[in-house]
Write a protein that holds these residues in place. Sequence first.
Motif, mmCIF file in Angstrom:
data_model
loop_
_atom_site.group_PDB
_atom_site.id
_atom_site.type_symbol
_atom_site.label_atom_id
_atom_site.label_comp_id
_atom_site.label_asym_id
_atom_site.label_seq_id
_atom_site.Cartn_x
_atom_site.Cartn_y
_atom_site.Cartn_z
ATOM 1 N N TYR A 193 0.943 -1.258 -0.036
ATOM 2 C CA TYR A 193 0.030 0.009 0.100
ATOM 3 C C TYR A 193 0.848 1.009 0.195
ATOM 4 O O TYR A 193 0.328 2.472 0.229
ATOM 5 C CB TYR A 193 -0.733 0.152 0.883
ATOM 6 C CG TYR A 193 -1.905 -1.068 1.086
ATOM 7 C CD1 TYR A 193 -3.079 -0.759 0.235
ATOM 8 C CD2 TYR A 193 -1.893 -2.224 1.667
ATOM 9 C CE1 TYR A 193 -4.060 -1.788 0.019
ATOM 10 C CE2 TYR A 193 -2.834 -3.378 1.390
ATOM 11 C CZ TYR A 193 -3.894 -3.137 0.351
ATOM 12 O OH TYR A 193 -5.076 -3.845 0.453
ATOM 13 N N PHE A 218 -7.129 9.144 6.535
ATOM 14 C CA PHE A 218 -7.125 8.297 5.253
ATOM 15 C C PHE A 218 -6.855 9.267 4.356
ATOM 16 O O PHE A 218 -5.982 8.851 3.484
ATOM 17 C CB PHE A 218 -8.320 7.604 5.285
ATOM 18 C CG PHE A 218 -8.386 6.726 3.908
ATOM 19 C CD1 PHE A 218 -7.331 5.770 3.900
ATOM 20 C CD2 PHE A 218 -9.510 6.836 3.059
ATOM 21 C CE1 PHE A 218 -7.421 4.912 2.967
ATOM 22 C CE2 PHE A 218 -9.394 5.940 1.987
ATOM 23 C CZ PHE A 218 -8.361 5.116 1.866
ATOM 24 N N GLN A 247 -4.729 -0.099 11.425
ATOM 25 C CA GLN A 247 -5.443 0.584 10.298
ATOM 26 C C GLN A 247 -5.285 0.181 8.903
ATOM 27 O O GLN A 247 -6.312 0.161 8.128
ATOM 28 C CB GLN A 247 -5.395 2.009 10.546
ATOM 29 C CG GLN A 247 -6.065 2.730 11.865
ATOM 30 C CD GLN A 247 -5.662 3.868 12.254
ATOM 31 O OE1 GLN A 247 -4.488 4.595 11.683
ATOM 32 N NE2 GLN A 247 -5.903 4.522 13.181
ATOM 33 N N LEU A 253 -7.553 -1.582 6.250
ATOM 34 C CA LEU A 253 -7.801 -1.285 4.659
ATOM 35 C C LEU A 253 -7.758 -2.323 3.962
ATOM 36 O O LEU A 253 -8.664 -2.552 3.048
ATOM 37 C CB LEU A 253 -6.691 -0.131 4.322
ATOM 38 C CG LEU A 253 -6.641 0.107 2.878
ATOM 39 C CD1 LEU A 253 -7.600 0.501 2.398
ATOM 40 C CD2 LEU A 253 -5.233 1.078 2.647
ATOM 41 N N ARG A 275 -10.751 -4.133 1.379
ATOM 42 C CA ARG A 275 -10.656 -4.383 0.038
ATOM 43 C C ARG A 275 -10.721 -5.865 -0.318
ATOM 44 O O ARG A 275 -11.037 -6.113 -1.534
ATOM 45 C CB ARG A 275 -9.264 -3.569 -0.369
ATOM 46 C CG ARG A 275 -9.094 -2.500 -0.195
ATOM 47 C CD ARG A 275 -7.668 -1.925 -0.431
ATOM 48 N NE ARG A 275 -7.331 -2.345 -2.091
ATOM 49 C CZ ARG A 275 -7.801 -1.612 -3.002
ATOM 50 N NH1 ARG A 275 -8.520 -0.517 -3.018
ATOM 51 N NH2 ARG A 275 -7.341 -1.848 -4.413
ATOM 52 N N PHE A 296 -9.833 1.038 11.009
ATOM 53 C CA PHE A 296 -9.699 1.741 9.505
ATOM 54 C C PHE A 296 -10.762 2.708 9.210
ATOM 55 O O PHE A 296 -10.530 3.673 8.858
ATOM 56 C CB PHE A 296 -9.519 0.619 8.395
ATOM 57 C CG PHE A 296 -9.617 1.284 6.876
ATOM 58 C CD1 PHE A 296 -8.833 2.104 6.604
ATOM 59 C CD2 PHE A 296 -11.063 0.845 6.343
ATOM 60 C CE1 PHE A 296 -8.887 2.775 5.333
ATOM 61 C CE2 PHE A 296 -10.983 1.552 4.929
ATOM 62 C CZ PHE A 296 -10.066 2.423 4.531
#
Length: 368
Positions: free
Chosen positions: A40, A220, A235, A239, A243, A364
């Motif tokens: 990420y 975010f 967090q 994420l 997803r 998150f």
Amino acid sequence: MKSLITLLLLAAPWLAQADCLQRLTSPPDAAGYTCLRKAYAQAPEHWPTPHVDADVQWTELGPLPERAPSPAHNPFSEAKASLGEKLFFDPRLSRSGQIACASCHEPDLAFADGRRVSFGHDRAAGRRNSPSVVMSGFSEHLFWDGRGGPLESQALMPVADPLEMAFSTEELVQRLRASEDYPNLFAEAFGDAPLNGQQIAAALATYQRTLVRVARATRFERFLNGRSDALSDQQLHGLHLFRTSARCMTCHFGPSMSDDQFHNAGMTYYGRKYQDLGRYEVTGKAEDVGRFRTPSLRLVSRTGPWIHNGLFRELTGVLNFYNVGMPRPKPAPGMENDPLFPQTSERLHVLGLDAEELRALRSFLDTL
């Protein structure tokens, strides 16, 4: 042969990343968090592919613009936005002179109101929760059932609603024309045309499109804009779950984090207290019974209580319900052939997330 070797070399980092993501534990170990950080740290378009149904036309998560896009027939101007802000906070828009748009959309509450259902004229209670309007400029189907259309169409509907402001556009126009302050402000924003309802709606819509600034001031959003340290390890794990295993991007995607569509999440209460037929009340189509518009998840942790009737006072409770696939009511005796009996969306699956994963997902959501 040489080209094959080149392809394998280029693919090697991606394959290694995919392999380490598949081997994540709950909670991830140090190597797992390192893997997540690498995955990420890339631009969102290179993030791991989300887990969604094959027919979902999803778009990638991404940073928000300075303001929501304006339609060609109502281009942005500072004068209109300033006028819209004044109107939004002015109780003169209601018959009683006591209720403003901000009465149900309070800045300190992320432009929601913190109540299960809102109250309006003569303290009459509505039947649905008042959602935040911060992201309203990204929807073409405002209100929970979508009857409002985009902002310009929706803006004056609360003014005329007998349970909300209990006024009328015609009376409001007369009141504002007779005021000392508004005629000049409307002339500055719209020129010499007489003050009218279309201008009121345009100004309110223009102001609400600027509210996206509230959603841009989040952890975010900083992460999306390149601050890779903005999310904690937990967090970041959340994420990834959002997803993948939690399937949240089936309905919550793109910068607005909403598909702006209608789904039945099993909370219709058909034939019982709190019954609400949702989108069906607008379309009259049996398949729309119990369908409600997907809300944006931006600022979600600050906009409770949750769902269309505000019955969830804890966000953790919402996650627990989604984790078990949401309710799937069965027809009572005598209702087996009822064409309006609601059907929970097939988009919703039993997720089977464990307690640590649910905590990470909630952590998150707090960054949004």
